[in-house]
Design an enzyme around this catalytic site. Sequence first.
Site, PDB file in Angstrom:
ATOM      1  N   ASP A 186       0.842  -1.181   0.000  1.00 50.75           N
ATOM      2  CA  ASP A 186       0.000   0.000   0.000  1.00 50.75           C
ATOM      3  C   ASP A 186       0.887   1.243   0.000  1.00 50.75           C
ATOM      4  O   ASP A 186       2.114   1.159  -0.150  1.00 50.75           O
ATOM      5  CB  ASP A 186      -0.944  -0.018   1.209  1.00 50.75           C
ATOM      6  CG  ASP A 186      -2.237   0.756   0.949  1.00 50.75           C
ATOM      7  OD1 ASP A 186      -3.104   0.222   0.237  1.00 50.75           O
ATOM      8  OD2 ASP A 186      -2.358   1.885   1.446  1.00 50.75           O
ATOM      9  N   ALA A 196      -8.134  -1.725 -17.382  1.00 47.69           N
ATOM     10  CA  ALA A 196      -9.583  -1.852 -17.539  1.00 47.69           C
ATOM     11  C   ALA A 196     -10.283  -0.582 -17.084  1.00 47.69           C
ATOM     12  O   ALA A 196     -10.175  -0.218 -15.903  1.00 47.69           O
ATOM     13  CB  ALA A 196     -10.114  -3.035 -16.742  1.00 47.69           C
ATOM     14  N   HIS A 205     -21.721   8.072  -9.275  1.00 48.06           N
ATOM     15  CA  HIS A 205     -20.842   7.374  -8.353  1.00 48.06           C
ATOM     16  C   HIS A 205     -20.971   7.925  -6.937  1.00 48.06           C
ATOM     17  O   HIS A 205     -21.544   8.991  -6.723  1.00 48.06           O
ATOM     18  CB  HIS A 205     -19.374   7.487  -8.803  1.00 48.06           C
ATOM     19  CG  HIS A 205     -19.032   6.608  -9.964  1.00 48.06           C
ATOM     20  ND1 HIS A 205     -19.320   6.962 -11.273  1.00 48.06           N
ATOM     21  CD2 HIS A 205     -18.427   5.403 -10.022  1.00 48.06           C
ATOM     22  CE1 HIS A 205     -18.900   6.001 -12.079  1.00 48.06           C
ATOM     23  NE2 HIS A 205     -18.360   5.048 -11.352  1.00 48.06           N
ATOM     24  N   LYS A 228     -15.262   9.166  -4.922  1.00 50.32           N
ATOM     25  CA  LYS A 228     -14.524   8.961  -6.174  1.00 50.32           C
ATOM     26  C   LYS A 228     -13.781  10.250  -6.520  1.00 50.32           C
ATOM     27  O   LYS A 228     -14.371  11.333  -6.514  1.00 50.32           O
ATOM     28  CB  LYS A 228     -15.474   8.564  -7.300  1.00 50.32           C
ATOM     29  CG  LYS A 228     -14.769   8.217  -8.611  1.00 50.32           C
ATOM     30  CD  LYS A 228     -15.753   7.649  -9.620  1.00 50.32           C
ATOM     31  CE  LYS A 228     -15.091   7.366 -10.956  1.00 50.32           C
ATOM     32  NZ  LYS A 228     -13.969   6.403 -10.833  1.00 50.32           N
TER      33      LYS A 228
END
Length: 251
Positions: free
Chosen positions: A34, A106, A136, A140
């Site tokens: 992370d 993607a 959303h 985000k």
Amino acid sequence: MIRVSVVGAKGRMGSHVVEAVNGADGMQLALALDAGDDLAAITPDNTDVVVEFTVPSVSLKNVLALVAQGVDVVVGTTGWTEEKLAEVREAIAAGPRPDTQKVFIAPNFAISAVLADHFAAQAAKYFESAEIIELHHPNKVDAPSGTAIHTAAGIAAARRAAGLGPVPDTTETDGGSRGQVVDGIHVHAVRLRGLNAHEEVLFGNAGEQLVIRADSFDRGSFMPGVILAVRKVAGDAPAGLTVGLDNFLDL
């Protein structure tokens, strides 16, 4: 066994990826890194595929570093532009595995969203008007979403191939309410508590309308697509940069 490392392992998506990898047949979690961790720990000796799910501001740097280390990468972070994709292609060509390196990015891993994107490109040539609404959760960080940008590009390409002109719009005053224009297509972004990830594609002709909508109610909906991408990149996916899960589906 496919050895999978996850970058962004403590994030909203990365934590789900860790769980999905641990539960997938034929896969084992190699490293879970992370923010603040050293990506140099990931090497071809311990990792077959890296899944990178971080934030747009650091994703390109991460991918370039991983390519330089010779490991294949599956990227779920959004915010990719043609300029950033070009940098990835250049890095692959200059990296240690120019003929075999694989990077997969993607815009969306949800099967419903990938199919909606595919159907929208098919429908685009039949309609005079087209607009996109993406919705959303308020956490985000990018807008419009990478999925919406990808959908707009597909619609625009289909319209050009069909010889269609610009979508009709005689708006004379606009303080921003008409949304962002992406490749000639208006894209509207909603950020609302209670939502997860949703997209509506609106097509219109005189007297008729077609609406294509995809809804992902839970982040778990992205995991089958992530696992599919990992298997493909570890297997028969082509070398180089591949963008879009549709490349791995029988569409």
